[in-house]
Design a protein around this motif. Structure first.
Motif, PDB file in Angstrom:
ATOM      1  N   THR A 126      18.261 -42.257 -63.988  1.00  0.00           N
ATOM      2  CA  THR A 126      19.054 -42.945 -62.964  1.00  0.00           C
ATOM      3  C   THR A 126      18.832 -44.454 -63.007  1.00  0.00           C
ATOM      4  O   THR A 126      19.187 -45.162 -62.062  1.00  0.00           O
ATOM      5  N   GLU A 127      18.218 -44.925 -64.098  1.00  0.00           N
ATOM      6  CA  GLU A 127      17.934 -46.354 -64.303  1.00  0.00           C
ATOM      7  C   GLU A 127      17.004 -46.927 -63.237  1.00  0.00           C
ATOM      8  O   GLU A 127      17.110 -48.092 -62.849  1.00  0.00           O
ATOM      9  N   GLN A 128      16.076 -46.111 -62.765  1.00  0.00           N
ATOM     10  CA  GLN A 128      15.041 -46.546 -61.843  1.00  0.00           C
ATOM     11  C   GLN A 128      13.712 -46.592 -62.600  1.00  0.00           C
ATOM     12  O   GLN A 128      13.510 -45.837 -63.541  1.00  0.00           O
ATOM     13  N   PRO A 129      12.800 -47.494 -62.201  1.00  0.00           N
ATOM     14  CA  PRO A 129      11.515 -47.585 -62.898  1.00  0.00           C
ATOM     15  C   PRO A 129      10.771 -46.257 -62.902  1.00  0.00           C
ATOM     16  O   PRO A 129      10.708 -45.572 -61.889  1.00  0.00           O
ATOM     17  N   ASP A 130      10.244 -45.895 -64.064  1.00  0.00           N
ATOM     18  CA  ASP A 130       9.490 -44.657 -64.226  1.00  0.00           C
ATOM     19  C   ASP A 130       8.027 -45.036 -64.482  1.00  0.00           C
ATOM     20  O   ASP A 130       7.618 -45.240 -65.615  1.00  0.00           O
ATOM     21  N   GLY A 131       7.251 -45.179 -63.425  1.00  0.00           N
ATOM     22  CA  GLY A 131       5.850 -45.578 -63.550  1.00  0.00           C
ATOM     23  C   GLY A 131       5.695 -47.087 -63.592  1.00  0.00           C
ATOM     24  O   GLY A 131       6.654 -47.848 -63.461  1.00  0.00           O
ATOM     25  N   ASP A 132       4.454 -47.513 -63.771  1.00  0.00           N
ATOM     26  CA  ASP A 132       4.152 -48.935 -63.828  1.00  0.00           C
ATOM     27  C   ASP A 132       4.532 -49.500 -65.191  1.00  0.00           C
ATOM     28  O   ASP A 132       4.483 -48.795 -66.200  1.00  0.00           O
ATOM     29  N   PRO A 133       4.888 -50.794 -65.244  1.00  0.00           N
ATOM     30  CA  PRO A 133       5.191 -51.397 -66.543  1.00  0.00           C
ATOM     31  C   PRO A 133       3.925 -51.507 -67.388  1.00  0.00           C
ATOM     32  O   PRO A 133       2.808 -51.575 -66.872  1.00  0.00           O
ATOM     33  N   ILE A 134       4.116 -51.538 -68.704  1.00  0.00           N
ATOM     34  CA  ILE A 134       3.011 -51.643 -69.652  1.00  0.00           C
ATOM     35  C   ILE A 134       2.949 -53.080 -70.158  1.00  0.00           C
ATOM     36  O   ILE A 134       3.927 -53.596 -70.708  1.00  0.00           O
ATOM     37  N   VAL A 135       1.813 -53.743 -69.979  1.00  0.00           N
ATOM     38  CA  VAL A 135       1.630 -55.105 -70.486  1.00  0.00           C
ATOM     39  C   VAL A 135       1.398 -55.027 -71.991  1.00  0.00           C
ATOM     40  O   VAL A 135       0.487 -54.342 -72.451  1.00  0.00           O
ATOM     41  N   VAL A 136       2.244 -55.724 -72.768  1.00  0.00           N
ATOM     42  CA  VAL A 136       2.141 -55.654 -74.222  1.00  0.00           C
ATOM     43  C   VAL A 136       1.776 -56.991 -74.865  1.00  0.00           C
ATOM     44  O   VAL A 136       1.402 -57.032 -76.035  1.00  0.00           O
ATOM     45  N   PHE A 137       1.873 -58.094 -74.110  1.00  0.00           N
ATOM     46  CA  PHE A 137       1.518 -59.405 -74.656  1.00  0.00           C
ATOM     47  C   PHE A 137       1.203 -60.335 -73.502  1.00  0.00           C
ATOM     48  O   PHE A 137       1.924 -60.361 -72.510  1.00  0.00           O
ATOM     49  N   THR A 138       0.107 -61.056 -73.615  1.00  0.00           N
ATOM     50  CA  THR A 138      -0.219 -62.094 -72.642  1.00  0.00           C
ATOM     51  C   THR A 138      -0.551 -63.371 -73.395  1.00  0.00           C
ATOM     52  O   THR A 138      -1.050 -63.325 -74.516  1.00  0.00           O
ATOM     53  N   GLY A 139      -0.260 -64.480 -72.788  1.00  0.00           N
ATOM     54  CA  GLY A 139      -0.539 -65.756 -73.438  1.00  0.00           C
ATOM     55  C   GLY A 139      -0.317 -66.897 -72.477  1.00  0.00           C
ATOM     56  O   GLY A 139      -0.200 -66.706 -71.261  1.00  0.00           O
ATOM     57  N   GLU A 140      -0.262 -68.096 -73.035  1.00  0.00           N
ATOM     58  CA  GLU A 140      -0.017 -69.306 -72.260  1.00  0.00           C
ATOM     59  C   GLU A 140       1.129 -70.069 -72.894  1.00  0.00           C
ATOM     60  O   GLU A 140       1.282 -70.078 -74.119  1.00  0.00           O
ATOM     61  N   ILE A 141       1.913 -70.725 -72.056  1.00  0.00           N
ATOM     62  CA  ILE A 141       3.021 -71.526 -72.564  1.00  0.00           C
ATOM     63  C   ILE A 141       2.448 -72.742 -73.278  1.00  0.00           C
ATOM     64  O   ILE A 141       1.628 -73.475 -72.730  1.00  0.00           O
ATOM     65  N   ASP A 142       2.867 -72.918 -74.528  1.00  0.00           N
ATOM     66  CA  ASP A 142       2.427 -74.061 -75.320  1.00  0.00           C
ATOM     67  C   ASP A 142       3.478 -75.163 -75.314  1.00  0.00           C
ATOM     68  O   ASP A 142       3.147 -76.339 -75.352  1.00  0.00           O
ATOM     69  N   ASN A 143       4.752 -74.781 -75.273  1.00  0.00           N
ATOM     70  CA  ASN A 143       5.822 -75.766 -75.316  1.00  0.00           C
ATOM     71  C   ASN A 143       7.061 -75.189 -74.656  1.00  0.00           C
ATOM     72  O   ASN A 143       7.295 -73.982 -74.699  1.00  0.00           O
ATOM     73  N   LEU A 144       7.851 -76.054 -74.034  1.00  0.00           N
ATOM     74  CA  LEU A 144       9.112 -75.663 -73.431  1.00  0.00           C
ATOM     75  C   LEU A 144      10.122 -76.761 -73.693  1.00  0.00           C
ATOM     76  O   LEU A 144       9.801 -77.946 -73.545  1.00  0.00           O
TER      77      LEU A 144
END
Length: 190
Positions: free
Chosen positions: A100-118
């Motif tokens: 039904t396009e509703q969230p199924d459980g908690d999201p899985i963190v797959v990448f973390t980092g810091e912004i280097d440039n924008l």
């Protein structure tokens, strides 16, 4: 309920606010915690970068958000001019969806980092002016390389590992790799 699809969620934790976007079009996405994610579209290159980051093959993630309104891009650029976003935390998550396009459980963190440039770039076409927001995100593995491109020595690697993972055992990576040179690979005999 069966899992039918997934959503790519990005949390950009700026000094004064958190921007949340998901890859897609349509309305906003509300997660189980009530956080509101704005729709955005990633370029094809950005999706390939995300795939490489998820597979652990990339230590720098380059994202380009397209179909950003010029006013939103201008406000992002103005914000970066007044308050630097460099060093702001960035989290990439996968959210599985049910039928039904509703969230199924908690999201899985797959990448973390810091912004280097924008940076923000405007492109003109027959359809009008489109803005593209480009983000470069680095994670802790960026520290493995030195600015001249050389790989860290064994001593440097062990010292860096002790800082990044103080509770982990001593890093033996540089000692074990040369031992693999003498190892014999045995292929299965079918």
């Amino acid at each position: 309920m069966a899992i039918k699809s997934l959503r790519i969620l990005c949390d950009i934790e700026l000094p004064e606010e958190t921007i949340r976007v998901w890859d897609g079009s349509g309305g906003p996405f509300i997660d189980l915690d009530g956080n509101r994610y704005r729709p955005a579209q990633f370029t094809e290159d950005a999706l390939q970068s995300i795939e490489a980051a998820i597979n652990g093959e990339a230590y720098t993630l380059a994202l380009s958000l397209i179909s950003v309104t010029q006013s939103a891009a201008d406000s992002i650029w103005d914000y970066d001019e007044t308050t630097s976003v460099q060093g702001s935390p960035f989290v990439l998550k996968l959210q599985f969806m049910d039928d039904t396009e509703q969230p199924d459980g908690d999201p899985i963190v797959v990448f973390t980092g810091e912004i280097d440039n924008l940076d923000v770039a405007d492109e003109s076409s027959a359809d009008g002016i489109k803005s593209v927001v480009n983000l470069e995100v680095t994670n802790l593995f960026t520290l493995r390389t030195v600015t001249n491109g050389a790989v860290l020595s064994d001593v440097d690697q062990r010292a860096r590992s002790a800082v990044l993972n103080p509770s982990a055992a001593d890093d033996q990576f540089c000692k074990r790799v040369p031992l693999m040179r003498d190892a014999t690979i045995k292929w299965p005999n079918w």
